[in-house]
Design an enzyme around this catalytic site. Structure first.
Site, PDB file in Angstrom:
ATOM      1  N   HIS A  63      -3.976  24.116  -4.601  1.00  0.00           N
ATOM      2  CA  HIS A  63      -3.352  25.073  -4.998  1.00  0.00           C
ATOM      3  C   HIS A  63      -2.479  25.090  -6.303  1.00  0.00           C
ATOM      4  CE1 HIS A  63       1.306  24.445  -2.834  1.00  0.00           C
ATOM      5  NE2 HIS A  63       0.362  23.502  -2.585  1.00  0.00           N
ATOM      6  N   ASP A 164       4.016  20.321  -6.111  1.00  0.00           N
ATOM      7  CA  ASP A 164       3.355  20.628  -4.894  1.00  0.00           C
ATOM      8  C   ASP A 164       2.833  22.013  -5.334  1.00  0.00           C
ATOM      9  OD1 ASP A 164       2.571  22.099  -2.517  1.00  0.00           O
ATOM     10  OD2 ASP A 164       4.567  21.975  -1.390  1.00  0.00           O
ATOM     11  N   GLU A 194      -0.900  28.744  -0.843  1.00  0.00           N
ATOM     12  CA  GLU A 194      -1.237  28.653   0.062  1.00  0.00           C
ATOM     13  C   GLU A 194       0.746  28.193   0.991  1.00  0.00           C
ATOM     14  OE1 GLU A 194      -0.388  24.327   1.774  1.00  0.00           O
ATOM     15  OE2 GLU A 194       0.627  25.659   0.129  1.00  0.00           O
ATOM     16  N   ASP A 217      -3.819  17.595  -2.120  1.00  0.00           N
ATOM     17  CA  ASP A 217      -1.874  18.005  -2.037  1.00  0.00           C
ATOM     18  C   ASP A 217      -0.982  17.043  -2.205  1.00  0.00           C
ATOM     19  OD1 ASP A 217       0.130  20.236  -1.919  1.00  0.00           O
ATOM     20  OD2 ASP A 217      -1.426  20.703  -0.298  1.00  0.00           O
TER      21      ASP A 217
HETATM   22 CO    CO Z   1       4.319  23.466  -0.681  1.00  0.00          CO
HETATM   23 ZN    ZN Z   2       1.698  21.884  -1.221  1.00  0.00          ZN
END
Ligand code: CO
Ligand code: ZN
Length: 328
Positions: A63, A164, A194, A217
């Site tokens: 993402h 992230d 996401e 991820d």
């Molecule tokens: Co996250």
């Molecule tokens: Zn993530």
């Protein structure tokens, strides 16, 4: 590690629902290596590498959105109240800074409270952007912002906001660049939203109708003071998801990733994540169901302005995926 690229990826603005800038950065990186590039209606960037006749369709997703803040109210003195975009904890905000799309910087502060020993709620926080009133405040209700957190390397450790999941985007870019001829059709999906609804990956997986989907991820670790008991540590290899809050990884994908890690002679860890989930939980549910799993880059301090990953884990994630694709 290409720190110049990772700096560009982590520092580009892109909270959930506002992925235009980061999408253009990614598009510029993929064009030379893609057979096909498209943007889906909800904004996911989809890059296809064509395989041979009769090959499978494999979807890799990372993402491109990041968590953020959104202005909800500007008071008469020009202070900005905000809500969260995704999982923003008040303890990760106070004393930090947020930046809006137009570059406006705000100091994140907390109201005076009778009992300052308790954790404040988001409603007790505000942004000071240097305004003196509503009229000269550059921030309007509905404006999104992201944490400020520059990328720095400390030995093999990397610290930044938005690892992230820009680290997942980085891994996908490296796999795309290094991928030789492939028997399978590989779809590299840089998904949107996401952090709030998994909307990008869910809808893009529906259109592609893949035989298998793998999310890339971050996952949290159990190796910091008083962390949750969890058998994932920084620097001990990519984590292969077994279970999280949203799914049980499909055994086909889980075992493929284990076999790939062994083939690549990469260290790896098995991940059971107690809180949180990924795009994989949504992708597995489209149409008649898609065998889905996740390769996770272990990360400390997830959803803070100072997330931390290990460069070896990142490079090994690339190697594991490159080994996995021909085995699928
Ligand atoms: Co996250
Ligand atoms: Zn993530």
């Amino acid at each position: 590690m290409n720190l110049e690229l990772l700096t560009k990826l982590t520092q580009t603005f892109g909270p959930s629902g506002y992925e235009e800038e980061i999408r253009e950065v990614l598009r510029a990186e993929v064009v030379a290596f893609a057979d096909e590039v498209r943007v889906d209606p909800l904004g996911s960037l989809v890059v296809r590498r064509r395989g041979k006749e009769g090959g499978k369709k494999i979807l890799l997703a990372a993402h491109m959105d990041e968590i953020g803040l959104m202005a909800t109210y500007v008071d008469e003195k020009g202070f900005v109240r905000f809500t969260s975009i995704g999982g923003v904890r008040p303890t990760n905000c106070v004393g930090g800074r947020a930046r809006f799309a137009d570059g406006t910087l705000g100091a994140i502060a907390v109201e005076w409270r009778e009992d300052a020993t308790t954790t404040p709620a988001l409603e007790h926080l505000y942004l000071d952007v240097g305004a003196t009133g509503r009229e000269d405040c550059p921030v309007k209700v509905g404006d999104p912002a992201v944490f400020v957190g520059p990328l720095e390397a400390r030995g093999r450790r990397l610290i930044s906001k938005a690892l992230d999941d820009r680290i997942g985007c980085y891994v996908l870019l490296e796999v795309l660049r290094q991928l030789p001829e492939t028997p399978h059709d590989i779809y590299f999906v840089f998904s949107t939203q996401e952090e709030i609804t998994l909307a990008g990956a869910r809808t893009t997986a529906f259109r592609i109708d893949p035989d298998m989907a793998i999310a890339v991820d971050v996952t949290v670790t159990g190796d910091t003071p008083k962390s949750l008991p969890m058998d994932v540590a920084l620097g001990k290899g990519p984590a292969i998801k077994v279970k999280d809050r949203g799914m049980i990884a499909h055994p086909l994908v889980r075992d493929l990733l284990v076999a790939a890690a062994e083939k690549a002679a990469s260290p790896y860890q098995m991940e059971i994540l107690l809180y949180g989930s990924t795009d994989a939980s949504a992708m597995q549910l489209v149409r008649a169901g898609v065998p889905s799993g996740c390769l996770s880059v272990p990360s400390r301090f997830v959803h803070s302005p100072s997330e931390m990953v290990d460069g070896d884990d990142v490079e090994n994630s690339v190697r594991v995926l490159l080994a996995a694709l021909p085995l699928a």
